[in-house]
Design an enzyme around this catalytic site. Structure first.
Site, PDB file in Angstrom:
ATOM      1  N   ALA A 144     -12.619  32.556 -63.232  1.00 55.31           N
ATOM      2  CA  ALA A 144     -13.917  32.897 -63.822  1.00 55.31           C
ATOM      3  C   ALA A 144     -13.906  34.345 -64.302  1.00 55.31           C
ATOM      4  O   ALA A 144     -13.543  35.249 -63.547  1.00 55.31           O
ATOM      5  CB  ALA A 144     -15.021  32.702 -62.792  1.00 55.31           C
ATOM      6  N   CYS A 179     -12.873  26.492 -64.586  1.00 57.80           N
ATOM      7  CA  CYS A 179     -12.773  27.796 -63.926  1.00 57.80           C
ATOM      8  C   CYS A 179     -13.310  27.724 -62.502  1.00 57.80           C
ATOM      9  O   CYS A 179     -14.315  27.068 -62.243  1.00 57.80           O
ATOM     10  CB  CYS A 179     -13.598  28.851 -64.678  1.00 57.80           C
ATOM     11  SG  CYS A 179     -13.313  28.946 -66.446  1.00 57.80           S
ATOM     12  N   CYS A 180     -12.622  28.416 -61.613  1.00 60.31           N
ATOM     13  CA  CYS A 180     -13.193  28.757 -60.319  1.00 60.31           C
ATOM     14  C   CYS A 180     -12.851  30.227 -60.083  1.00 60.31           C
ATOM     15  O   CYS A 180     -12.550  30.939 -61.042  1.00 60.31           O
ATOM     16  CB  CYS A 180     -12.688  27.846 -59.205  1.00 60.31           C
ATOM     17  SG  CYS A 180     -10.909  27.936 -58.903  1.00 60.31           S
ATOM     18  N   LYS A 181     -12.877  30.686 -58.856  1.00 61.26           N
ATOM     19  CA  LYS A 181     -12.641  32.115 -58.624  1.00 61.26           C
ATOM     20  C   LYS A 181     -11.272  32.554 -59.132  1.00 61.26           C
ATOM     21  O   LYS A 181     -11.137  33.593 -59.768  1.00 61.26           O
ATOM     22  CB  LYS A 181     -12.787  32.428 -57.135  1.00 61.26           C
ATOM     23  CG  LYS A 181     -12.583  33.903 -56.800  1.00 61.26           C
ATOM     24  CD  LYS A 181     -13.039  34.250 -55.401  1.00 61.26           C
ATOM     25  CE  LYS A 181     -12.161  33.606 -54.352  1.00 61.26           C
ATOM     26  NZ  LYS A 181     -12.530  34.046 -52.984  1.00 61.26           N
ATOM     27  N   THR A 220      -9.980  24.539 -59.049  1.00 62.20           N
ATOM     28  CA  THR A 220      -9.635  24.154 -60.422  1.00 62.20           C
ATOM     29  C   THR A 220      -8.572  23.072 -60.427  1.00 62.20           C
ATOM     30  O   THR A 220      -8.637  22.120 -61.222  1.00 62.20           O
ATOM     31  CB  THR A 220      -9.151  25.394 -61.196  1.00 62.20           C
ATOM     32  OG1 THR A 220     -10.240  26.292 -61.369  1.00 62.20           O
ATOM     33  CG2 THR A 220      -8.603  25.006 -62.567  1.00 62.20           C
TER      34      THR A 220
END
Length: 896
Positions: free
Chosen positions: A340, A813-815, A821
């Site tokens: 992200a 998206c993730c962190k 993801t």
């Protein structure tokens, strides 16, 4: 070696003296234990005669007739030849039970208490030269003694897989045909060798995995999964930072050239410049650090907090699935996976951009007497005016000089063309100043001067009188000059109107003079030239040319003088507006600009990568190309961030960064060299990305795109938190941020769909998709967003489907784009195989586990943290939606 695939087919094997048909008697160490097997593929290099463990399949549990779904791929650069030997080792593993026997612990190979193995070794050349391109090999025990079964090895090319064989392949789990597919191929070969330079410039270090899954009608799907890094991870941030530096240097110089100010305003300016110079040095240091970077072309999740890399996107990759099915045309499905966009080094103690910008703007309205408040819209307008000045003034000067050059050459056509270009740019220039902001800012600046009097104007103000009474005159237009602005009490607010309209009047004088010269030229062309004295004809032409130049020259000088007067006043007034913007929130304003630049840089790198890949794969799709220049592309981001703790700030950053992509347009140009990396131009309020295509690819484009039409993108973000922190947010915290983001972006998606249906014919969509499908999906998405259901992952599924049906670009998206993801993209791939390619329902979970255990995403985890473990624990996974949980043995405590 050419591109190839290997398929290994097990016909069954046995232990000791037990024959294959007696499956119930096949035991390893205990009479009733079934086999748990996987195949390890090793390569014997001919030169060194060394054995290299290369790859392995997934483990198939509880059967003597294992059906292996994963395969092996050799990259193009791998040193493999006909004399290379391939060793196949089939292992039977023992699993131990932990605790009360409720959970099974998978042991590492060296920890296994008991393990049986069966071997086979063959030269690759034997397979390549075989008549049917297939070998039947014998499996023996590890001591080389007893024969325990056979294995078939066949030579297969992706996309050309046994057209005659598909009718008799069985999907029976206990059947005797079990497949393992291996392929060696270039990372991209869809559009042929002409496109490879472009892809090689953008993509690096591909990892390929192969699978073979059964369909519901007893056929086989052949799947190639690919994951590639992108060189744009570093290229785009460097381009962007370089533009930021140039923009900020120009702004700092404009502030210094603002002229003499009263003490209060002058101290304000000095303070602003000092802070701006400090920030500029930081940008320059960051650019220098990025220039020194070597090695990997992606930023690992472990580096997300590094200051020197904060402009670089986290873990940016292209995730591609290539499907070859017996009944449908080959299909490609691409997702860009990236962490992200967020300012991790800056931190999230006070929230992210969405919250910080809102809070800052509210506080700025209450700054009191120290500075003048201008709304964000007005400051954006001021930056636009300054940009227009910097862009148009040199163009107008250039076209004016070209007009004089045409006059000196007495070239009628060139004179007409030069005048046309000059008129167009000058009209744009004049139009840029038809705004109340410039007039009010001039008055504000006037009051900030010492004694409210501008004592030393840089350029005299000119007022051009009408040109109508100058017919036949050979002297320049008359001008009136003033040496100072009147005292405040006498300040004429309409004076600015007279100043900028002088530019238009000057242009009218030039147009009238050119018309008159051309009219005279046409009338004199009928006069018969002297045939007896050529020299007199030469003198006539020379005299006429001189007349053209001499009559136009003073008018051009007047135009430039008038334009210079406008530029001086407008630039200073708009710079004064920007001074207020900066001064009202030092140093917060500059820190917010930095944070926004960081987040935008990460978002833009992913977008440019996605756009280039989408363009490449769809270059022969005329409907897509029409959509591209008529409407633009939807860009759909799937967010998996929770609305709890630091991830709230990440989501707030991400929402602003993705929204800011609306100020980006693309332009496709023909590459003039072997450098295919995109070029970025513009400023913070509007960037243009120039994508270079090889000549043969450029020729496939519609004329509108070839002529440089700017292509728009429409970014939308839908976020659904899925982890244990989201559980806390839903029960004890606040989810309104997620709800607001999803609702706002649904409205944007609806606007795009409306635009799409108004401008595009229905048949531009892929043949199996209809407008009614999209209407139903949009309604479904709206209902799911309104439902406010906990962890409603159907929002993401429906949004992704809409994006694909609209020929859009997909992001997940993730962190860190590593764990959540990976669960999402593998689920999406298997869902596509089920919904679009008839994957057998009994193999959905097995296919999902295969991709997660042996596919590209576990390799992504390894690239990031040097460990093949998703960063989950059992307690966390209990909070995850069912289909977002990885298989046993693939997760554990890791350092991310």
């Amino acid at each position: 070696m050419s591109e190839f695939s290997l398929r290994f087919v097990f016909r069954g094997f046995f232990f000791s003296l037990v024959p294959f048909p007696a499956c119930k008697d096949l035991v390893a160490t205990a009479r009733d234990r079934k086999l748990n097997t996987f195949v390890q593929i090793s390569v014997v290099h001919p030169a060194e005669q060394t054995l290299t463990r290369y790859s392995s399949t997934e483990i198939v549990e509880g059967t003597r007739d294992p059906l292996f779904l994963t395969g092996v791929t050799f990259p193009p650069e791998y040193p493999i030849y006909e004399e290379t030997k391939i060793k196949l080792t089939v292992y039977d593993l023992l699993f131990l039970f932990a605790g009360m026997g409720l959970k099974m612990k998978r042991l590492k190979l060296q920890e296994l208490m008991m393990m049986s193995s069966f071997l086979s070794l063959f030269p690759l050349g034997d397979l390549v030269k075989s008549k049917e391109q297939q070998l039947t090999l014998t499996l023996r025990t590890s001591d080389g003694g007893k024969t325990v079964g056979t294995i078939d090895v066949s030579f297969v090319k992706m996309g050309e897989i046994e057209k005659g064989e598909v009718d008799h392949i069985t999907t029976d789990v206990q059947g005797q045909k079990c497949a393992l597919v291996c392929e060696c191929t270039a990372p991209e070969g869809i559009s042929g060798k002409d496109s490879l330079p472009l892809l090689n410039a953008v993509l690096k270090n591909p990892i390929c995995k192969l699978y073979r899954f059964p369909t519901s009608d007893n056929k086989w799907l052949h799947i190639r999964e690919q994951m590639s890094e992108s060189t744009l991870s570093f290229h785009v941030p460097k381009e962007l930072i370089n533009l930021n530096i140039k923009e900020d240097m120009r702004r700092n110089q404009d502030l210094k050239e603002l002229g003499e100010l009263a003490p209060h305003w002058d101290n304000m300016r000095k303070n602003v410049i000092a802070h701006c110079e400090q920030m500029l040095n930081m940008y320059q240091d960051t650019l220098a650090d990025l220039g020194k970077h070597t090695g990997s072309s992606f930023k690992s999740s472990c580096s997300k907090g590094e200051k020197t890399l904060e402009f670089v996107p986290i873990n940016l990759h292209l995730q591609r699935m290539h499907v070859h099915s017996p009944r449908l045309k080959d299909a490609l499905y691409d997702v860009i996976t990236v962490g992200a966009p967020a300012a991790h080094y800056q931190g999230f103690k006070n929230g992210g951009l969405r919250k910080l910008l809102s809070k800052f703007e509210a506080e700025r309205r209450n700054t009191g007497y120290q500075c003048i408040y201008y709304s964000p819209e007005n400051t954006a307008k001021a930056k636009e005016v300054l940009s227009n000045i910097n862009h148009l003034q040199p163009l107008i000067s250039s076209h004016a000089d070209q007009l004089l050059n045409s006059a000196s050459l007495h070239s009628t056509d060139s004179l007409k063309n030069s005048l046309k270009m000059l008129s167009e740019k000058t009209e744009l220039f004049v139009h840029a100043f038809k705004d109340q902001l410039v007039r009010s800012a001039l008055l504000a600046l006037y009051t900030a001067r010492p004694g409210c009097v501008l004592k030393k104007p840089t350029i005299p103000r000119n007022s051009v009188e009408g040109c109508g009474d100058q017919q036949g005159q050979d002297h320049p237009a008359q001008i009136k000059r003033q040496n100072s602005i009147p005292h405040h009490s006498e300040y004429d607010e309409e004076e600015w109107d007279r100043v900028w309209t002088n530019v238009g009047k000057s242009l009218n004088c030039i147009i009238a003079m050119v018309d008159r010269l051309l009219e005279k030229d046409n009338s004199s062309s009928g006069i018969k030239e002297s045939e007896n004295d050529p020299s007199s004809a030469d003198r006539m032409v020379s005299h006429t040319s001189g007349d053209w130049y001499e009559q136009l020259y003073p008018l051009i000088i007047t135009l430039k003088d008038c334009m210079g007067e406008v530029v001086t006043r407008a630039k200073q007034s708009m710079t004064f507006v920007l001074l207020q913007e900066l001064a009202c929130g030092l140093p917060q304003r500059l820190m917010l600009t930095l944070r926004r630049d960081i987040v935008f840089s990460q978002a833009l790198a992913g977008l440019v990568c996605g756009f280039i890949i989408k363009l490449h794969t769809s270059l022969r799709d005329q409907g897509f190309l029409q959509q591209l220049h008529t409407v633009g592309l939807i860009v759909q981001y799937e967010g998996l961030l929770s609305t709890y703790s630091e991830e709230i700030g990440m989501l707030e950053d991400m929402a602003v960064g993705i929204s800011d992509l609306q100020k980006v347009t693309f332009k496709i140009i023909e590459a003039k060299s072997n450098d295919f990396l995109p070029v970025i131009t513009g400023r913070r309020e509007h960037y243009v990305i120039e994508v270079k295509l090889p000549a043969k690819m450029f020729e496939l484009l519609p004329q509108e795109i070839k002529e440089g039409k700017q292509l728009h993108v429409y970014p939308v973000l839908f976020n659904v938190g899925i982890n244990e922190q989201q559980t806390l947010a839903e029960r004890f915290g606040d989810t309104t941020l997620q709800e607001s983001v999803n609702q706002e972006n649904f409205e944007l998606l609806k606007e795009y769909y409306k635009l799409f249906t108004e401008k595009m014919p229905p048949d531009c969509l892929p043949h199996f998709q209809e407008q009614n499908d999209l209407k139903g999906l949009l309604e479904n998405l709206h209902q799911n967003i309104q439902a406010k259901k906990r962890k409603n992952v159907e929002i993401m599924w429906v949004a992704a489907t809409i994006c694909r049906k609209l020929n859009g670009i997909r992001f997940t998206c993730c962190k860190s784009a590593k764990d959540r993801t990976s669960m999402s993209v593998t689920l999406e791939q298997c869902s596509i195989l089920r919904d679009e390619h008839q994957l057998h329902k009994d193999f959905f979970i097995r296919a999902l586990d295969c991709m997660r255990r042996e596919g590209c995403r576990i390799e992504n985890v390894l690239k990031n943290i040097k460990c093949r473990k998703y960063a989950f624990n059992m307690i966390q996974l209990m909070a995850f939606p069912k289909y977002y949980r990885p298989p046993e043995g693939t997760y554990g405590k890791t350092d991310t």
